[in-house]
Design an enzyme around this catalytic site. Structure first.
Site, PDB file in Angstrom:
ATOM      1  N   SER A 197      15.901 -12.996  87.461  1.00 38.53           N
ATOM      2  CA  SER A 197      16.512 -12.767  86.233  1.00 38.53           C
ATOM      3  C   SER A 197      17.239 -11.393  87.532  1.00 38.53           C
ATOM      4  O   SER A 197      18.528 -11.189  87.746  1.00 38.53           O
ATOM      5  CB  SER A 197      15.945 -12.029  85.731  1.00 38.53           C
ATOM      6  OG  SER A 197      15.234 -13.430  84.742  1.00 38.53           O
ATOM      7  N   ARG A 236      16.466  -2.670  85.440  1.00 36.68           N
ATOM      8  CA  ARG A 236      15.476  -2.871  84.250  1.00 36.68           C
ATOM      9  C   ARG A 236      16.557  -2.779  82.451  1.00 36.68           C
ATOM     10  O   ARG A 236      15.997  -3.536  82.368  1.00 36.68           O
ATOM     11  CB  ARG A 236      14.519  -2.611  84.250  1.00 36.68           C
ATOM     12  CG  ARG A 236      13.775  -3.131  85.517  1.00 36.68           C
ATOM     13  CD  ARG A 236      12.208  -1.820  85.758  1.00 36.68           C
ATOM     14  NE  ARG A 236      10.949  -2.952  86.532  1.00 36.68           N
ATOM     15  CZ  ARG A 236      10.447  -3.823  85.923  1.00 36.68           C
ATOM     16  NH1 ARG A 236      10.610  -4.349  84.640  1.00 36.68           N
ATOM     17  NH2 ARG A 236       9.813  -4.376  87.137  1.00 36.68           N
ATOM     18  N   HIS A 282      18.050  -6.588  82.849  1.00 44.33           N
ATOM     19  CA  HIS A 282      17.429  -7.014  82.035  1.00 44.33           C
ATOM     20  C   HIS A 282      16.906  -7.016  80.489  1.00 44.33           C
ATOM     21  O   HIS A 282      16.968  -8.001  80.206  1.00 44.33           O
ATOM     22  CB  HIS A 282      15.812  -6.851  83.360  1.00 44.33           C
ATOM     23  CG  HIS A 282      14.749  -8.071  83.484  1.00 44.33           C
ATOM     24  ND1 HIS A 282      13.496  -7.918  82.126  1.00 44.33           N
ATOM     25  CD2 HIS A 282      14.877  -9.402  83.518  1.00 44.33           C
ATOM     26  CE1 HIS A 282      13.177  -8.652  82.763  1.00 44.33           C
ATOM     27  NE2 HIS A 282      14.153  -9.933  83.212  1.00 44.33           N
TER      28      HIS A 282
END
Length: 223
Positions: A21, A44, A47
């Site tokens: 990812s 993040r 994500h």
């Protein structure tokens, strides 16, 4: 492992899924102006949200990352606006340095005062936190009124946060509250526009705590 579908996943291993990812995010995001210290937070957040537009809209005060890492390593409390934010934070990394996550939105005194004053619990919870947690990291993902109240208290000198992670989601006052935050010369992480939310600010806190652990480990090696 057989899913009984035409689609076959690249992997079912948790660490490989995260690694793949992050590789995809880096490739698809392309060139950007975020610093090496800021980028893990951006990564993040993308994500957690699968939203590149949100990631590109992030704004960091020049002292945000250093201030946030220092606050975590000093064991300063993290004040969340709602329980959902508290639930998502990786607390073991916070506890490692003596910190804790606090949420006052459901405190009985806050609920009673909000009813008596005819205002939001978020506003009263913010006032309570500011009185008890100077130097803390304030994490607001849901309540624009909490962010606006925090800004007011900062301007009046009644609040001295170590870092503000302010990304409330919504239509009423959400974008405007972030606009006001960016006018302050205090460490903050925010974004432009209506997007945000619990998962977004949780991702920012968790990225920050990982960086704090990494910095502490590097300091020990050098020492």
């Amino acid at each position: 492992m057989e899913f009984g579908t035409d689609f076959k996943p690249l992997t079912v291993q948790p660490q490989e899924i995260e690694s793949l990812s992050f590789q995809m995010i880096t490739r698809e995001l392309g060139e950007h102006e975020f610093s090496p210290l800021q980028y893990p937070v951006v990564q993040r957040i993308i994500h957690a949200s699968a939203d590149f537009e949100l990631g590109r809209s992030l704004v960091f005060h020049p002292r945000a990352m250093e201030a946030g890492i220092s606050a975590m390593l000093e064991g300063k409390p993290i004040i969340a606006d709602v329980r959902m934010v508290e639930a998502g934070i990786a607390k073991e990394r916070i506890h490692k340095y003596g910190g804790e996550v606090r949420v006052h939105i459901s405190d009985p005194d806050v609920i009673e005062a909000a009813k008596a004053e005819g205002t939001t619990r978020a506003i009263l919870a913010t006032r309570k936190a500011c009185a008890e947690a100077p130097g803390g990291i304030y994490v607001i993902g849901n309540a624009p009124t909490a962010l606006l109240e925090l800004i007011r208290l900062i301007k009046e000198g009644a609040a001295q946060p170590g870092l503000v992670i302010g990304m409330p989601v919504g239509f009423v006052s959400a974008a405007e509250s972030k606009d006001e935050l960016r006018k302050l010369d205090i460490p903050y992480i925010t974004n432009i526009g209506r997007k945000g939310g619990s998962t977004v600010v949780v991702a920012a806190v968790n990225a920050l705590s990982l960086l704090a652990v990494r910095q502490a480990a590097e300091s020990q090696k050098q020492g």
